[in-house]
Design an enzyme around this catalytic site. Structure first.
Site, PDB file in Angstrom:
ATOM      1  N   THR A  36       0.830  -1.212   0.000  1.00 13.56           N
ATOM      2  CA  THR A  36       0.000   0.000   0.000  1.00 13.56           C
ATOM      3  C   THR A  36       0.858   1.254   0.000  1.00 13.56           C
ATOM      4  OG1 THR A  36      -0.091  -0.283   2.386  1.00 13.56           O
ATOM      5  CG2 THR A  36      -2.042  -0.950   1.169  1.00 13.56           C
ATOM      6  N   GLY A 127      13.065 -10.818   4.698  1.00 12.00           N
ATOM      7  CA  GLY A 127      12.069  -9.779   4.441  1.00 12.00           C
ATOM      8  C   GLY A 127      11.856  -8.892   5.657  1.00 12.00           C
ATOM      9  N   LEU A 128      12.896  -8.730   6.473  1.00 10.35           N
ATOM     10  CA  LEU A 128      12.761  -7.913   7.678  1.00 10.35           C
ATOM     11  C   LEU A 128      13.564  -6.608   7.549  1.00 10.35           C
ATOM     12  CD1 LEU A 128      12.993 -10.795  10.317  1.00 10.35           C
ATOM     13  CD2 LEU A 128      10.937  -9.749   9.362  1.00 10.35           C
ATOM     14  N   SER A 130      16.738  -5.714   6.270  1.00  7.84           N
ATOM     15  CA  SER A 130      18.136  -5.509   6.657  1.00  7.84           C
ATOM     16  C   SER A 130      18.769  -4.388   5.837  1.00  7.84           C
ATOM     17  CB  SER A 130      18.940  -6.801   6.537  1.00  7.84           C
ATOM     18  OG  SER A 130      18.849  -7.301   5.225  1.00  7.84           O
ATOM     19  N   ASP A 175       9.755   0.808   4.783  1.00  7.81           N
ATOM     20  CA  ASP A 175      10.824   0.139   5.536  1.00  7.81           C
ATOM     21  C   ASP A 175      11.725   1.139   6.240  1.00  7.81           C
ATOM     22  OD1 ASP A 175       9.666  -2.004   4.341  1.00  7.81           O
ATOM     23  OD2 ASP A 175      11.290  -2.393   2.938  1.00  7.81           O
TER      24      ASP A 175
HETATM   25  C1  GLA Z   1       8.998  -3.994   0.467  1.00  6.66           C
HETATM   26  C2  GLA Z   1       9.207  -2.520   0.130  1.00  6.66           C
HETATM   27  C3  GLA Z   1       8.214  -1.644   0.888  1.00  6.66           C
HETATM   28  C4  GLA Z   1       6.787  -2.143   0.696  1.00  6.66           C
HETATM   29  C5  GLA Z   1       6.689  -3.636   0.943  1.00  6.66           C
HETATM   30  C6  GLA Z   1       5.338  -4.196   0.614  1.00  6.66           C
HETATM   31  O1  GLA Z   1       9.313  -4.231   1.808  1.00  6.66           O
HETATM   32  O2  GLA Z   1      10.534  -2.128   0.462  1.00  6.66           O
HETATM   33  O3  GLA Z   1       8.361  -0.304   0.474  1.00  6.66           O
HETATM   34  O4  GLA Z   1       6.299  -1.804  -0.576  1.00  6.66           O
HETATM   35  O5  GLA Z   1       7.657  -4.363   0.201  1.00  6.66           O
HETATM   36  O6  GLA Z   1       4.378  -3.690   1.479  1.00  6.66           O
END
Ligand code: GLA
Length: 391
Positions: A36, A127-128, A130, A175
């Protein structure tokens, strides 16, 4: 702290001197509001206690030397503090290099380099965030060393720019924002259209946030991510033909969207846009539920988020779907969904504390049986954003 003691020893070994200051930058987990951010919607992430530590010493020349204890085989990586360009040979150091470069281009010029030792506690590829963790860390180090007087949101924006323009990954702002602006025990409700935000206390009482890493080895996340972005942009442009004042999918209510969705010609793009719109409204509903102490409703909305990411946005894949499906069947699971960009990486689940051990065992076994290798688990605690550590 034991980690810092080990790092101090390693610093002297690598650089032959002592570090003068230390920093910590967290990773993040997004509770709800996925894909989003670049659609002008809301996200609800929090910073976590796993992240990236740095020990730093100033140098007198314009060279920076960096060493990661996690990637010892890459050795010390050196780069100048001016005139940088992406260089694949510099491997992971492209993230800090990107930050130095966007700072320079924004007029925040370094006048000397550093020796920096890095140690990360985030599992790679989980997917955290880094990479965002390392970028915001670099921003804070530069800001302090040269007294640029940037506030955290400015540093968050520059860190995102480094990722977009230097590293070449077209991510949204979530992020870097979560990493930089994180606050202990709170998630952040961020409107990515306006960057207005507020903190929301996460008091789960008898439950915890459990992150389950698929441990999926490779992913083509970056190209598929860009395809999703382009599909949403195209859908938005078609909707603008009937609603000229529309600037982002995140501005639409669900009913409003359904009334005009027929103007999106491609069925696939209609589905992508539907996810962006519904997920944004779901995020607002979820935060409201949580603030009304309705953790159960929050969990249901997490599950719905996963359905939508699976069916309309198609960014889950076998590993994430398997984890979520097994989680939904477990006793004590309030909600479970993929978190982050998708395709691999992790799920986030709310699990009753007395059910966590059984959760790990059952999900671990069933996933391994189906996928062929084991997932890994982290019970997350919610931490503060990037900061200097006390001496
Ligand atoms: C990755 C991207 C974020 C976001 C997510 C999905 O983590 O870096 O900006 O778009 O995917 O919500």
């Amino acid at each position: 702290m034991e980690i810092l003691e080990q790092m101090k020893k390693e610093f002297t070994k690598q650089f032959g001197e002592k570090a003068t200051r230390s920093y910590f930058s967290p990773g993040r987990v997004n509770l709800i509001g996925e894909h989003t951010d670049y659609n002008g919607g809301h996200v609800f992430p929090c910073a976590i206690s796993l992240g990236t530590y740095a020990l730093v010493a100033d140098r007198e020349d314009m060279t920076t030397r960096m060493y990661s204890m996690n990637l010892a085989d890459k050795g010390i990586i050196e780069f100048p503090m001016t005139g940088l360009a992406y260089d694949a040979a510099k491997n992971w150091a492209n993230y800090p290099m990107g930050v130095v470069d966007v700072f320079e281009k924004a007029g925040h010029k370094a006048t000397h380099g550093f020796d920096i030792l890095i140690y990360g506690t985030l599992p790679a590829g989980a997917g955290l965030s880094s990479s965002a963790s390392l970028e915001v860390l670099t921003s804070v180090i530069l800001n302090e060393a040269f007294d640029f007087k940037l506030d955290m949101i400015e540093m968050v924006k520059l860190s995102q720019k480094a990722e977009n323009q230097f590293v070449g990954v077209n991510c949204g702002i979530m992020d870097q924002f979560a990493v930089g602006m994180g606050k202990k025990d709170c998630a952040i409700l961020l409107d990515c259209n306006t960057l207005s935000y507020r903190y929301s206390k996460i008091a789960l009482k008898d439950a915890s946030i459990v992150i389950t890493n698929t441990n999926k080895p490779h992913s083509l996340a970056s190209s598929a991510y860009n395809v999703r972005r382009a599909q949403c942009e195209h859908a938005l442009n078609e909707l603008k033909e009937v609603k000229p004042d529309l600037t982002a999918l995140g501005e639409l209510g669900n009913d409003e969207f359904n009334q005009i969705a027929g103007h999106i010609e491609e069925v696939l793009e209609r589905h992508r846009a539907r996810h962006a719109v519904y997920e944004n409204n779901r995020t607002l509903a979820a935060v409201k539920a949580l603030e009304n102490d309705d953790v159960k409703e929050f969990g249901c909305l997490m599950n719905e988020s996963h359905f939508s990411l699976r069916d309309d946005y198609e960014v889950t894949g076998k590993e994430l779907d398997t984890l979520a499906e097994i989680a939904w069947q477990q006793e004590g699971v309030i909600g479970s969904r993929m978190t982050g960009a998708g395709f691999g990486g992790s799920t986030v689940s709310l699990v009753k504390n007395d059910a966590i051990e059984a959760f790990k065992k059952n999900v671990g076994e069933a996933y391994t049986k189906k996928i062929g290798y084991a997932p890994s688990f982290v019970v997350a605690s919610i931490a503060d954003g990037t900061h200097r550590l006390a001496d």
